[in-house]
Scaffold this motif. Structure first.
Motif, PDB file in Angstrom:
ATOM      1  N   GLN A   6       0.830  -1.206   0.000  1.00 18.89           N
ATOM      2  CA  GLN A   6       0.000   0.000   0.000  1.00 18.89           C
ATOM      3  C   GLN A   6       0.867   1.261   0.000  1.00 18.89           C
ATOM      4  N   GLY A  62      -2.115   5.607   0.843  1.00 14.41           N
ATOM      5  CA  GLY A  62      -2.287   5.633   2.292  1.00 14.41           C
ATOM      6  C   GLY A  62      -3.248   6.697   2.792  1.00 14.41           C
ATOM      7  N   PHE A  90      -9.210   7.668   2.537  1.00 17.25           N
ATOM      8  CA  PHE A  90      -9.885   7.307   3.782  1.00 17.25           C
ATOM      9  C   PHE A  90     -11.366   6.993   3.603  1.00 17.25           C
ATOM     10  N   GLY A  95     -12.680   4.863   0.783  1.00 15.58           N
ATOM     11  CA  GLY A  95     -12.821   3.485   0.328  1.00 15.58           C
ATOM     12  C   GLY A  95     -12.315   2.540   1.397  1.00 15.58           C
ATOM     13  N   ALA A 121      -9.904  -0.665   2.652  1.00 11.74           N
ATOM     14  CA  ALA A 121      -8.639  -1.311   2.291  1.00 11.74           C
ATOM     15  C   ALA A 121      -8.918  -2.635   1.587  1.00 11.74           C
ATOM     16  N   ILE A 180     -13.754   4.643   7.895  1.00 14.36           N
ATOM     17  CA  ILE A 180     -12.432   5.273   7.926  1.00 14.36           C
ATOM     18  C   ILE A 180     -11.398   4.347   8.558  1.00 14.36           C
ATOM     19  N   ASN A 226     -11.312   1.278   8.547  1.00 13.81           N
ATOM     20  CA  ASN A 226     -11.035   0.132   7.683  1.00 13.81           C
ATOM     21  C   ASN A 226     -10.552   0.538   6.299  1.00 13.81           C
ATOM     22  N   SER A 227     -10.281   1.829   6.121  1.00 11.83           N
ATOM     23  CA  SER A 227      -9.764   2.324   4.840  1.00 11.83           C
ATOM     24  C   SER A 227      -8.250   2.157   4.814  1.00 11.83           C
ATOM     25  N   PRO A 228      -7.624   2.360   3.655  1.00 13.94           N
ATOM     26  CA  PRO A 228      -6.161   2.348   3.619  1.00 13.94           C
ATOM     27  C   PRO A 228      -5.569   3.301   4.666  1.00 13.94           C
ATOM     28  N   PHE A 229      -6.183   4.457   4.828  1.00 19.60           N
ATOM     29  CA  PHE A 229      -5.717   5.426   5.828  1.00 19.60           C
ATOM     30  C   PHE A 229      -5.781   4.837   7.239  1.00 19.60           C
ATOM     31  N   ARG A 258      -5.718   1.778   8.128  1.00 20.69           N
ATOM     32  CA  ARG A 258      -4.720   0.712   8.313  1.00 20.69           C
ATOM     33  C   ARG A 258      -3.353   1.306   8.647  1.00 20.69           C
ATOM     34  N   VAL A 259      -3.054   2.461   8.046  1.00 18.63           N
ATOM     35  CA  VAL A 259      -1.778   3.105   8.366  1.00 18.63           C
ATOM     36  C   VAL A 259      -1.782   3.560   9.828  1.00 18.63           C
ATOM     37  N   GLN A 311      -3.210   2.098  12.284  1.00 15.48           N
ATOM     38  CA  GLN A 311      -2.905   0.910  13.096  1.00 15.48           C
ATOM     39  C   GLN A 311      -1.417   0.576  13.026  1.00 15.48           C
ATOM     40  N   ALA A 312      -0.842   0.736  11.847  1.00 14.66           N
ATOM     41  CA  ALA A 312       0.589   0.478  11.692  1.00 14.66           C
ATOM     42  C   ALA A 312       1.389   1.426  12.592  1.00 14.66           C
ATOM     43  N   ARG A 329       0.369   2.785  15.378  1.00 18.42           N
ATOM     44  CA  ARG A 329       0.190   2.324  16.760  1.00 18.42           C
ATOM     45  C   ARG A 329       1.140   1.163  17.057  1.00 18.42           C
ATOM     46  N   GLU A 330       1.234   0.236  16.104  1.00 18.97           N
ATOM     47  CA  GLU A 330       2.023  -0.968  16.324  1.00 18.97           C
ATOM     48  C   GLU A 330       3.520  -0.683  16.333  1.00 18.97           C
ATOM     49  N   ASN A 331       3.985   0.147  15.418  1.00 18.39           N
ATOM     50  CA  ASN A 331       5.425   0.351  15.280  1.00 18.39           C
ATOM     51  C   ASN A 331       5.650   1.558  14.373  1.00 18.39           C
ATOM     52  N   ARG A 359       8.721   1.606  12.079  1.00 25.39           N
ATOM     53  CA  ARG A 359       8.614   0.761  10.900  1.00 25.39           C
ATOM     54  C   ARG A 359       7.711   1.402   9.848  1.00 25.39           C
ATOM     55  N   ALA A 360       6.633   2.048  10.318  1.00 24.28           N
ATOM     56  CA  ALA A 360       5.731   2.706   9.372  1.00 24.28           C
ATOM     57  C   ALA A 360       6.488   3.784   8.588  1.00 24.28           C
ATOM     58  N   TYR A 368      -0.072  11.541   9.058  1.00 20.61           N
ATOM     59  CA  TYR A 368      -1.188  10.661   9.416  1.00 20.61           C
ATOM     60  C   TYR A 368      -1.698  10.949  10.820  1.00 20.61           C
TER      61      TYR A 368
END
Lengths: 255, 354
Positions: free
Chosen positions: A107, A113, A116, A118, A120, B201, B203-206, B208-209, B211-212, B214-216, B219-220, B230
C-alpha cells in the motif's frame, strides 16, 4: 543500464558524543552489484545503514541517491525514492497479521495511504501482490496469524517479504539470515540471488558469514572502527592482511 | 455483501454482534420502547457518547495517541451551536453553521496542536493536550460575554425541535410526535451516520496506516509513510467528530456550559467507555458508552430498589443505599477490567480467535 552510481556516500560521518561511529566513509554503489559490508561487531555497519536509510542524521558528509543529495531527507521520503531496508533486529507490526504486515508495504508503494473513504479490502490487487511476496519467502500458510506469533526465522522471512513488497531499486539487507535455522537459510539466499539476477538492482548486504559473502558478493567493503579500510574483489579482500587482522583476528572464538 | 456496506469489519463474536444489534434496535425505537423524558434523554446521551467515544478510539485505540483535549473539542462544537442560538439567531442555518463551524475550528486546533507537538515523545504530547484543555476551560469560564461563563448559555431551538411543537395532533403508539422526539431522531440519525463513517475510515487504507503507527511507528516510517501527516490528520478528524457530537449535546440540553461538555469528569468517562468497550475496535466504545450512560442514569434508582427490597436485613440496606452508587460503579469497572482485560469487544474477539 545507467553508468553512474545509484547510491553514494561522501565523507559520511556520525559522532555520538566523543565517539566517531562512522568515520568519513566515501563509497559508491552501482546497479547490478551486490556489495557485502563486513567488519567486527561495533564496526559501524548498522549505523552506516541507518545513515543511508535516514534513521540517523549524519554529523558530516553527504548521502546521494540517484545523484541527488538526500542527507537531510526524512526516512519515509528516501523509501519513496527507491531505498528499501530490511532490519537486523526484527521490526514488524506485532499485533497485525502476517499478510497485513506485507499489505501495508504494498500500500505504501502504491501511494494510497491517505485514501480514507474506500475500504482497504476493496483493493484486491494489493492483497494479491502481498500474497505473492509471502509466497516468495514461503510464508503463505502463515498469512493469517499475527506477526508476533511467528518463530524467529519466520519473522526474518517476513522482514524480507516486506522489503520485496516495497519494490525498491536499492535493497539493504542487515544480516538477513542471522538466527535462522540451517534449512531456512537457503530460501533467503536464493531469493537474494534471484534479485541479483534481475540485473538492475543495487544490493547492500551486511553479513558475518564468510561463506555467504563468497557466494553472493560481487564486491566487499570492510568497516573497522567506523572507517572504510578495504574495498574490492571478495576473494582478494577476505584474504588481505588488513581484514585478517581487523575482522577475523578480532572476532571472538565463540561467535 | 451487507458487511461490505458497513465496512467489512465484523464485531468478531456472536455475543458482541448480539449486544450491538440489541443496542441498535433499542436506540432506533427508544421513544416508543421506553417512553418518558428521562429515558429518551438517556438514549440520546448514549447516541452522542457513542460518537464521542468512537472518535476518541480513533486516537487512542487505532493510532496510539493519548490526548486529554477531547472534551475541549466536544465543547467547541457545543458552543458553536449555543453561541448563535443564545444570541437570538434561531434557525436551521444557525445550527448548521454553528455545528460545522465548530467542527472546522476543532479540526484546525487539533491539526495545529498535532503539527506543533506530535514530534515530541508520547507522554509530553499528552501533557501538552492537558495544558491546552485547561487553558480552554479557563477561557470558557472567564470570557463571560461570549460563553456565559460558569453559568453557560441557555437558548431556544428552531421551532420544529422545541418541546412545544406538535408534528401530528394524535399520538402514535401512545407517543406524542413532538419537537423532543424529532430532536431525538435527529441526534440518532447523525450519530448513526457518523459512526458508520468512522467504521469506514478505520477500515480504509488510511485507517490501516493508523494501526501500523500504533504498532510500530518507526517501521511505518521506514515503509515510506510520513507518520506526522497521518497522526495530524487522525487528530483533526477525531476532533471534528467530537465537535459534531458536542453540537448534538447542545441540541439535547438546549444549554451549554463548561460543566455540561468540558469537564474533566467527561474526559474520564470517555476514557472508561473506550477501555471498557475495547480499544481499537470502534464497536467496543459504542457498547462502553451504553454501559456507562446507563449506569449513570439507572444505578441509583436500581440501588434504591435493592435497598428497599433488603428491608429489615442487617447491613444490606446500607450497602445498597443509593448514595453508594459510585462504589458500585467502581466495582463494575474492576470486574470488567479483571475479567475482560481487552475490553468487552476486544476480549470476545480474542476468545473467538483462540
Amino acid at each position: 543500464m545507467p553508468s553512474g552510481p545509484v547510491l553514494e556516500t561522501r565523507d559520511l560521518t556520525i559522532r555520538f558524543g566523543g565517539q566517531v561511529a562512522v568515520d568519513a566513509v566515501t563509497c559508491a554503489f552501482h546497479p547490478g552489484t551486490l556489495t557485502a559490508i563486513v567488519g567486527p561487531n561495533g564496526a559501524g555497519k548498522t549505523t552506516y545503514f541507518n545513515l543511508i536509510s535516514g534513521q540517523l542524521r549524519a554529523s558530516a558528509g553527504e548521502v546521494l541517491l540517484h545523484g541527488q543529495r538526500v542527507t537531510r531527507l526524512a526516512a519515509p521520503l528516501r523509501t519513496r525514492r527507491g531505498l528499501g531496508r530490511a532490519f537486523q533486529l526484527t521490526n514488524l507490526f506485532p499485533d497485525l497479521s502476517v499478510l497485513e504486515n506485507v499489505r501495508l508495504a504494498v500500500q505504501a508503494r502504491a501511494g494510497i495511504g491517505l485514501h480514507f473513504l474506500g475500504l482497504a479490502s476493496d483493493h484486491a490487487e494489493l492483497i494479491d501482490r502481498a500474497q505473492a511476496c509471502l509466497a516468495r519467502v514461503r510464508l503463505s500458510d502463515r498469512a493469517g496469524v499475527p506477526a508476533a506469533a511467528l518463530s524467529h526465522g519466520d519473522q526474518r522471512k517476513l522482514e524480507v517479504a516486506i522489503l520485496l513488497a516495497l519494490e525498491p531499486q536499492i535493497f539493504m539487507f542487515d544480516e538477513p539470515t542471522a538466527g535462522m535455522s540451517v534449512d531456512e537459510v537457503p530460501v533467503i539466499l536464493d531469493l537474494i540471488e534471484a534479485i541479483k539476477q534481475e540485473g538492475d538492482k543495487t544490493i547492500l548486504l551486511v553479513e558475518h558469514k564468510m561463506d555467504v559473502v563468497r557466494r553472493l558478493a560481487d564486491r566487499v567493503i570492510v568497516l573497522h572502527q567506523g572507517a572504510l579500510v578495504a574495498d574490492g574483489d571478495p576473494a582478494e579482500v577476505v584474504a588481505s592482511p588488513i581484514v585478517q587482522e581487523a575482522y577475523l583476528g578480532v572476532r571472538p572464538a565463540n561467535a | 455483501m451487507r458487511w461490505r456496506i458497513v465496512s467489512g469489519d465484523r464485531p468478531g463474536h456472536p455475543v458482541a454482534t448480539a449486544l450491538l444489534l440489541v443496542l441498535l434496535v433499542a436506540l432506533a425505537f427508544a421513544p416508543f420502547l421506553f417512553p418518558g423524558t428521562r429515558s429518551v434523554a438517556a438514549a440520546a446521551r448514549i447516541c452522542i457518547f457513542i460518537v464521542l467515544a468512537a472518535s476518541y478510539d480513533i486516537l487512542l485505540g487505532y493510532t496510539g495517541i493519548v490526548s486529554f483535549a477531547h472534551t475541549m473539542f466536544f465543547a467547541i462544537g457545543a458552543y458553536g451551536v449555543a453561541i448563535p442560538l443564545a444570541n437570538g439567531w434561531i434557525g436551521w442555518d444557525a445550527v448548521l453553521a454553528g455545528g460545522l463551524g465548530g467542527a472546522a475550528l476543532a479540526a484546525g486546533i487539533a491539526a495545529a496542536i498535532g503539527l506543533l507537538s506530535l514530534r515530541v515523545r508520547k507522554i509530553f504530547f499528552s501533557m501538552i493536550t492537558l495544558a491546552v484543555a485547561s487553558l480552554a476551560q479557563l477561557l470558557a469560564t472567564q470570557w463571560r460575554d461570549i460563553t456565559g461563563g460558569e453559568d453557560g448559555l441557555t437558548f431556544s431551538l428552531p421551532r420544529i425541535l422545541s418541546p412545544a411543537f406538535r408534528l401530528l395532533s394524535d399520538p402514535v403508539l401512545g407517543v406524542r410526535i413532538d419537537g423532543r422526539l424529532i430532536t431525538y431522531y435527529l441526534i440518532f440519525a447523525v450519530s448513526l451516520a457518523l459512526f458508520w463513517l468512522m467504521l469506514r475510515i478505520v477500515n480504509s487504507p488510511f485507517g490501516r496506516v493508523l494501526q501500523a503507527i500504533r504498532e510500530n511507528e518507526f517501521r511505518a516510517e521506514a515503509l515510506g509513510y510520513r507518520t506526522i501527516v497521518y497522526r495530524t490528520l487522525a487528530s483533526a478528524l477525531s476532533a471534528g467528530m467530537a465537535a459534531i457530537a458536542g453540537a448534538l449535546m447542545a441540541l439535547l440540553l438546549r444549554y451549554n456550559g463548561p460543566e455540561a461538555t468540558m469537564s474533566f469528569a467527561i474526559m474520564v468517562d470517555v476514557l472508561l467507555m473506550v477501555v471498557i468497550g475495547g480499544m481499537g475496535t470502534l464497536y467496543g466504545p459504542a457498547l462502553g458508552a451504553a454501559v456507562i450512560v446507563l449506569a449513570q442514569y439507572y444505578l441509583q434508582p436500581g440501588l434504591q430498589a435493592l435497598s428497599d427490597a433488603a428491608g429489615a436485613l442487617p447491613l444490606l440496606p446500607a450497602l445498597f443505599h443509593p448514595d453508594r452508587w459510585l462504589l458500585w460503579l467502581g466495582v463494575l469497572f474492576i470486574l470488567i477490567v479483571y475479567f475482560l482485560p481487552a475490553g468487552i469487544v476486544g476480549s470476545l474477539r480474542r476468545r473467538s480467535r483462540a
